[in-house]
Design an enzyme around this catalytic site. Structure first.
Site, PDB file in Angstrom:
ATOM      1  N   ARG A   1       0.952  -1.674   0.120  1.00  9.45           N
ATOM      2  CA  ARG A   1      -0.020  -0.373   0.060  1.00  9.45           C
ATOM      3  C   ARG A   1       1.011   1.296  -0.269  1.00  9.45           C
ATOM      4  NH1 ARG A   1      -3.083  -2.910  -1.171  1.00  9.45           N
ATOM      5  NH2 ARG A   1      -5.225  -3.405  -0.537  1.00  9.45           N
TER       6      ARG A   1
ATOM      7  N   ASP B   1       4.892  -0.640  -6.817  1.00  7.25           N
ATOM      8  CA  ASP B   1       3.751  -0.371  -7.408  1.00  7.25           C
ATOM      9  C   ASP B   1       2.230  -0.407  -6.779  1.00  7.25           C
ATOM     10  OD1 ASP B   1       2.220  -2.459  -9.113  1.00  7.25           O
ATOM     11  OD2 ASP B   1       0.816  -3.253  -7.751  1.00  7.25           O
TER      12      ASP B   1
ATOM     13  N   GLU C   1      -2.722   7.365  -4.914  1.00  5.99           N
ATOM     14  CA  GLU C   1      -2.408   7.111  -6.181  1.00  5.99           C
ATOM     15  C   GLU C   1      -3.860   6.731  -7.144  1.00  5.99           C
ATOM     16  OE1 GLU C   1      -1.970   2.549  -5.342  1.00  5.99           O
ATOM     17  OE2 GLU C   1      -3.516   1.961  -5.627  1.00  5.99           O
TER      18      GLU C   1
ATOM     19  N   HIS D   1      -0.602  -0.268  -9.820  1.00  8.88           N
ATOM     20  CA  HIS D   1      -1.174  -1.064  -8.483  1.00  8.88           C
ATOM     21  C   HIS D   1      -1.057  -2.076  -9.449  1.00  8.88           C
ATOM     22  CE1 HIS D   1      -3.146  -1.327  -4.744  1.00  8.88           C
ATOM     23  NE2 HIS D   1      -2.891  -2.423  -4.866  1.00  8.88           N
TER      24      HIS D   1
HETATM   25  P1  NAD Z   1      -1.462 -11.354   5.037  1.00  7.63           P
HETATM   26  O1  NAD Z   1      -2.708 -10.626   6.029  1.00  7.63           O
HETATM   27  O2  NAD Z   1      -1.397 -12.401   4.230  1.00  7.63           O
HETATM   28  O3  NAD Z   1      -0.076 -11.406   5.532  1.00  7.63           O
HETATM   29  C1  NAD Z   1      -0.008  -9.987   6.636  1.00  7.63           C
HETATM   30  C2  NAD Z   1       1.388 -10.029   7.015  1.00  7.63           C
HETATM   31  O4  NAD Z   1       1.400  -8.853   8.360  1.00  7.63           O
HETATM   32  C3  NAD Z   1       0.363 -10.288   8.203  1.00  7.63           C
HETATM   33  O5  NAD Z   1       1.807 -11.558   8.800  1.00  7.63           O
HETATM   34  C4  NAD Z   1       0.764  -9.485   9.291  1.00  7.63           C
HETATM   35  O6  NAD Z   1       0.965 -10.643  11.094  1.00  7.63           O
HETATM   36  C5  NAD Z   1       1.855  -8.952   9.249  1.00  7.63           C
HETATM   37  N1  NAD Z   1       1.601  -7.634  10.139  1.00  7.63           N
HETATM   38  C6  NAD Z   1       0.571  -7.379  10.229  1.00  7.63           C
HETATM   39  N2  NAD Z   1       1.339  -5.953  11.249  1.00  7.63           N
HETATM   40  C7  NAD Z   1       2.152  -5.177  11.047  1.00  7.63           C
HETATM   41  C8  NAD Z   1       3.014  -4.859  11.579  1.00  7.63           C
HETATM   42  N3  NAD Z   1       2.647  -3.627  12.076  1.00  7.63           N
HETATM   43  N4  NAD Z   1       4.103  -4.567  11.554  1.00  7.63           N
HETATM   44  C9  NAD Z   1       4.571  -5.480  10.116  1.00  7.63           C
HETATM   45  N5  NAD Z   1       3.875  -6.388   9.517  1.00  7.63           N
HETATM   46  C10 NAD Z   1       2.906  -6.780  10.173  1.00  7.63           C
HETATM   47  O7  NAD Z   1      -1.976 -10.399   3.663  1.00  7.63           O
HETATM   48  P2  NAD Z   1      -0.812 -10.690   2.391  1.00  7.63           P
HETATM   49  O8  NAD Z   1      -1.880 -11.064   1.599  1.00  7.63           O
HETATM   50  O9  NAD Z   1      -0.163 -10.956   2.305  1.00  7.63           O
HETATM   51  O10 NAD Z   1      -1.591  -9.219   1.787  1.00  7.63           O
HETATM   52  C11 NAD Z   1      -0.470  -8.549   2.307  1.00  7.63           C
HETATM   53  C12 NAD Z   1      -0.266  -6.944   1.584  1.00  7.63           C
HETATM   54  O11 NAD Z   1      -0.464  -6.842   0.129  1.00  7.63           O
HETATM   55  C13 NAD Z   1      -1.928  -6.463   1.766  1.00  7.63           C
HETATM   56  O12 NAD Z   1      -2.094  -6.191   2.944  1.00  7.63           O
HETATM   57  C14 NAD Z   1      -2.477  -5.668   0.768  1.00  7.63           C
HETATM   58  O13 NAD Z   1      -1.703  -4.433   0.781  1.00  7.63           O
HETATM   59  C15 NAD Z   1      -1.386  -6.003  -0.783  1.00  7.63           C
HETATM   60  N6  NAD Z   1      -1.767  -6.113  -1.500  1.00  7.63           N
HETATM   61  C16 NAD Z   1      -1.273  -5.528  -2.795  1.00  7.63           C
HETATM   62  C17 NAD Z   1      -1.652  -6.268  -3.461  1.00  7.63           C
HETATM   63  C18 NAD Z   1      -1.097  -5.260  -5.261  1.00  7.63           C
HETATM   64  O14 NAD Z   1      -2.255  -5.784  -6.332  1.00  7.63           O
HETATM   65  N7  NAD Z   1       0.252  -4.600  -5.384  1.00  7.63           N
HETATM   66  C19 NAD Z   1      -2.695  -6.798  -4.215  1.00  7.63           C
HETATM   67  C20 NAD Z   1      -2.747  -8.068  -2.858  1.00  7.63           C
HETATM   68  C21 NAD Z   1      -2.265  -7.529  -2.226  1.00  7.63           C
END
Ligand code: NAD
Length: 344
Positions: free
Chosen positions: A234, A258, A263, A295
């Site tokens: 994000r 990305d 954005e 994105h």
């Molecule tokens: P997920 O929930 O499986 O993993 C997120 C991880 O972050 C978890 O292990 C959680 O414990 C950790 N976390 C939470 N708070 C934290 C903090 N304060 N400090 C450090 N770590 C922390 O999620 P995911 O499926 O792996 O997705 C991760 C992120 O990717 C999403 O939140 C989303 O913002 C982003 N995303 C981007 C796209 C894209 O197209 N660019 C697509 C999907 C997801």
């Protein structure tokens, strides 16, 4: 069942039409994003379906609630664009918790390789029959240290990919995953150690109050000179102004973005004929060592199909069974997977 689908793009429609038609769900596609000015379009629908740059704030929630819209179906995993606290008790929020962690993790690695091996430059040069190699020197990933912030679904796939390249991994997570730290090639460390020792830092955590600007001026000061920053999570995880300063002062070696803080004003739209009035974005894009994609990390055929299939299943579960395991709810100051689907 009728669902108002906001921020619709041509690539969304085939899979949503397919799974919708199979399950008697009619999606009405609106190109506009959902916000205070457009929320009236949702009147008369059973639910709304939104993506990452739709705005679901207090005003929007009040309007949906007044109009009897029962469910907000996020066709993404992140929910930072929804006022979850305010939504509680007014509208049920369901999401797609995972659609293809491979899509995002592979895109992060694609950006990294493109950047450090200058593929973006080579593509343009050879198109112009310029076969010079000046300025094209990259570096090996093998033996380098990558810092991974967030070791959930995407972070762990990215770690696997990096290990395939022979990289060492320093990981940080608020809730570390069991069994990931092997005491050698993958180690959980505190953030400061990660900043000080990583050649590359990739962000895979959600955007929360804790993680807002997790990469800021202070963090960059602690980093190695030449650090490569990858953000596919994000935009607001990175203070874009601090990143730009870091690039100008040669502290940051490259950035692969990305996502971008502001954005929602630009991404997913064609601004090629316009003057872009965001000076930070324009300056970042002008840098030879910055790659920006709009994105698009999620955008694979597999992910699009999974997103549509899960969203349709979420809607069926909610309207037919009265509960959905992908419901989110706000409890004790945190948003969590509800699991029961019966939080209010
Ligand atoms: P997920 O929930 O499986 O993993 C997120 C991880 O972050 C978890 O292990 C959680 O414990 C950790 N976390 C939470 N708070 C934290 C903090 N304060 N400090 C450090 N770590 C922390 O999620 P995911 O499926 O792996 O997705 C991760 C992120 O990717 C999403 O939140 C989303 O913002 C982003 N995303 C981007 C796209 C894209 O197209 N660019 C697509 C999907 C997801």
């Amino acid at each position: 069942m009728r669902i108002a689908f906001f921020d619709a793009k041509p690539y969304d429609k085939p899979s949503f039409d397919k799974y919708g038609a199979e399950n008697n769900i009619k999606f009405k596609y609106f190109e506009t994003k959902l916000n205070e000015d457009t929320v009236e379009l949702a009147r008369g629908f059973d639910g709304v379906c939104v993506f990452v740059n739709d705005t679901v704030n207090k005003e929007v929630i009040d309007s949906l609630y007044k109009d009897g819209v029962k469910v907000l179906a996020l066709r993404c995993a992140g929910f930072n664009n929804v006022d979850m606290k305010y939504a509680h008790g007014k509208i049920h929020v369901v999401r797609v918790p995972a659609y293809s962690p491979y899509a995002v993790a592979e895109h992060a690695m694609a950006m990294l390789l493109t950047s450090i091996r200058r593929i973006h430059k080579a593509y343009i040069r050879t198109k112009d029959f310029n076969f010079s190699l000046s300025g094209m020197t990259g570096f090996d990933l093998h033996g380098k240290t990558v810092g991974v912030i967030g070791t959930g679904r995407i972070g762990r796939v990215f770690i696997d990919i990096c290990r395939g390249f022979g990289m060492k991994v320093l990981a940080y997570d608020k809730y570390p995953a069991e069994g990931l730290d092997n005491g050698d090639t993958v180690r959980y460390v505190e953030l400061d150690e990660l900043f000080q020792n990583s050649d590359i830092i990739s962000l895979h955590c959600p955007l929360t109050e804790d993680t807002d600007h997790i990469i800021d001026e202070k963090a960059l000061e602690k980093c190695k000179t030449g650090v490569v920053i990858i953000n596919t999570s994000r935009g607001a995880l990175v203070d874009a102004e601090a990143l730009l300063a870091g690039i100008k002062f040669r502290k940051v070696g490259a950035a692969c973005l990305d996502v971008y803080e502001e954005e929602s004003d630009f991404f997913f739209e064609d601004f090629s004929g316009h003057i872009v009035d965001d000076d930070i974005l324009a300056r970042l894009i002008s840098m030879p060592n910055v790659i920006v994609t709009s994105h698009q990390a999620f955008l694979t055929e597999e992910a699009l199909s999974n997103i549509a299939e899960t969203t349709v299943q979420n809607l069926l579960d909610f309207f037919e069974k009265g509960e959905c395991t992908n419901e989110l709810c706000y409890r004790n100051g945190e948003t969590k997977d509800c699991k029961t689907g019966k939080c209010f």
